[in-house]
Every structure is written in C-alpha cells, then in structure tokens.
Design a protein around this motif. Structure first.
Motif, mmCIF file in Angstrom:
data_model
loop_
_atom_site.group_PDB
_atom_site.id
_atom_site.type_symbol
_atom_site.label_atom_id
_atom_site.label_comp_id
_atom_site.label_asym_id
_atom_site.label_seq_id
_atom_site.Cartn_x
_atom_site.Cartn_y
_atom_site.Cartn_z
ATOM 1 N N ILE A 33 0.833 -1.206 0.000
ATOM 2 C CA ILE A 33 0.000 0.000 0.000
ATOM 3 C C ILE A 33 0.865 1.252 0.000
ATOM 4 N N ARG A 34 1.990 1.208 0.714
ATOM 5 C CA ARG A 34 2.895 2.357 0.737
ATOM 6 C C ARG A 34 3.404 2.669 -0.666
ATOM 7 N N ALA A 35 3.783 1.636 -1.422
ATOM 8 C CA ALA A 35 4.258 1.862 -2.784
ATOM 9 C C ALA A 35 3.171 2.491 -3.657
ATOM 10 N N TYR A 36 1.941 2.130 -3.435
ATOM 11 C CA TYR A 36 0.837 2.716 -4.201
ATOM 12 C C TYR A 36 0.613 4.172 -3.820
ATOM 13 N N LEU A 37 0.641 4.468 -2.522
ATOM 14 C CA LEU A 37 0.385 5.837 -2.071
ATOM 15 C C LEU A 37 1.481 6.811 -2.516
ATOM 16 N N LEU A 38 2.695 6.303 -2.703
ATOM 17 C CA LEU A 38 3.777 7.177 -3.152
ATOM 18 C C LEU A 38 3.503 7.746 -4.541
#
Length: 298
Positions: free
Chosen positions: A180-185
C-alpha cells in the motif's frame, strides 16, 4: 503521345517486390499475437480444467472415478454434495469464513493506516520503521511454530479463533503495508492538502480522501489476504485442536481419513471449499489486477 507542361513527369516508385513478384507480407506482429493468445488459452485450460474435473468427480461413484477418470459421469449423483455438506464441510466453511473475514479486515485497516503514516506524516524514525517492516517480511512462519505456541498459551488464546486471526494478521501486515505504501507514493498529495485547507482532520482525510483513492490496492490486499487465510494449513493444524474450530484445509484432511477413501464426497467437499475464493476473485479481479500492478510496479 504524352505532353508534359513545365515539368518533367515523374513516375511513382514501384513497391519492392519479392522474388516471386508479390509484395512481402508482414507476419511478425500477427505471429506474436497468435502465439500470445495460444499461450493464454493453454494457461486458462491448465487452470480451469482441474477445477472442472474435481467438480465432475464429485458427481461420480468410486467405481467410475477409477474406471473412467477423464469421462463425464454416466449418472450424476447430486446427493454427494449434500453428503459432503453434512459430513462437516458446513462447520469448516463457517470457521474459515469467520477467520478469513476478520483477518482480512484487520490486515487491510492496519496496513492502510501504517502506510499512510509512513508516506504522509512527518514521524520520527520513519526510515528505521520502514526497515523494520521490510525485515518482518523475511521471517518464515514455520520456523516460529514453537515460540508462537508458547506465546499463544501465555496469552490464553491457544486453540481459539483468535490464535489464527492474530497470526494471520501479524504475518501479513508487513507485506501489505509495503504494498500500500508503494501505491500511495504515486498518488498526488494536492487533494489531501485541499482537504486540510477545507478544515478536514487527519482522520477525516484518511477515510474520505485516501481510502477512496487507494481502493484498487486495498482490493488487491484484501484478495491476497483472503487467499492466504483461506488456504493456510500449518498454523491451523498446530494451533487448533478442537474439531469444532478447524478450518477447511485441516477439516478436509481429517474428513479424508474419516471417510475411508470415499473419493466422491471428498472431491465434492474440495469443490465447495474452492467456490468462495473463486467468487471473491471474480468479483474483485478488476481492482485486484489494477492495484497489484500499480503497487508492485513502483
């Protein structure tokens, strides 16, 4: 006689011809497309055919399965599915649904909030926290069976639903947080800043702005967690001893020994166990593929 006024007439260049006198055909892109479609069709058959064979085997008798394993059932025994349901599949199904649904909800919520904090909040030690999350992904669940057993007994949740829910959540939160962190970036922060200007709090921004924008990756995380919790065997075998609390993988294994090689009922039970995850994937496949590609691709 042909007259030319002012300029000398020019003839258009003739297309290059092959030695046979015909224009060369472009078979490259067409051949690649045919090979790609053929490979995808073969892959689809390799995935779908075993499921269809398993469902049809549940309609046969024991003799038909061994005499003609690849043929269609001559006289379908629909009552086999009802027998499998009454042999304990219903209880195992309820246990799996309860454990899977609770762990999916916990993993998605915890991971989404953690990923939001790592990407949007100026928190101290954010980089060490990220390294800790990445390090937790390297821990193998099977090597921790003995200390986990002692820990669950000390907490008083051994041989309960909570034993599986806590473990399924703890071992999948690191990977889901990273995803999810990679997506939010890759998502713009201007929308969130506009929400702050309008007076929204962090909590309101998370639920009303971030969560709707991250719906594809949240769907991907939910499907991945559901597949893991639904099919997990080692934890369910070691930490659950009560027959009333067993999930489908362990319950079906016990049922196979109890039925004394009654294969049609076993195949019927396996078909019933596979149907919920097939339905879940078909419902969320569009968001699953989109979110997974966006999350892993960054």
């Amino acid at each position: 006689m042909t007259l030319t006024l002012g300029r000398t007439a020019r003839t258009a260049p003739e297309p290059a011809s092959s030695p046979t006198g015909r224009a060369p055909a472009r078979f490259g892109p067409v051949a690649v497309r045919v090979l790609a479609y053929g490979a995808l069709a073969a892959l689809a058959v390799a995935v779908i055919y075993p499921l269809c064979w398993m469902a049809l085997a549940g309609l046969k008798s024991n003799g038909e399965i061994f005499a003609d394993p690849w043929g269609l059932p001559a006289d379908p025994h629909w009552s086999t599915y009802a027998d499998a349901w009454n042999q304990g599949v219903l209880g195992y199904l309820v246990n799996s649904v309860l454990v899977t649904a609770t762990s999916v909800l916990a993993v998605v919520l915890i991971s989404a909030w953690a990923a939001y904090g790592l990407t949007r909040l100026d928190i101290p030690c954010s980089q060490p926290a990220l390294l800790l999350v990445l390090g937790a992904m390297m821990l193998s669940p099977t090597v921790a069976l003995v200390p986990l057993s002692q820990l669950l007994q000390a907490l008083g949740i051994y041989d309960t639903y909570w034993a599986l829910i806590v473990l399924y959540t703890a071992f999948k939160v690191p990977f889901t947080t990273f995803l999810i962190r990679a997506y939010l970036l890759g998502q713009p922060v201007e929308v969130e800043e506009a929400a702050y200007i309008d007076g929204a709090s962090r909590w309101q921004t998370f639920w009303r702005v971030v969560v709707p924008m991250a719906r594809p990756i949240l769907a991907s995380a939910a499907v991945l967690q559901a597949l893991f919790a639904w099919n997990e065997y080692a934890f369910a075998l070691v930490f659950i001893t009560d027959d009333r609390l067993k999930t489908l993988p362990v319950g079906l294994a016990d049922m196979a020994g109890r039925l004394n090689s009654n294969w049609p009922i076993l195949f019927a039970g396996l078909t019933i166990a596979a149907l919920p995850m097939i339905v879940v994937f078909l419902i969320g496949q569009r968001h699953f593929v989109r979110g997974l590609a966006a999350g892993i691709g960054k």
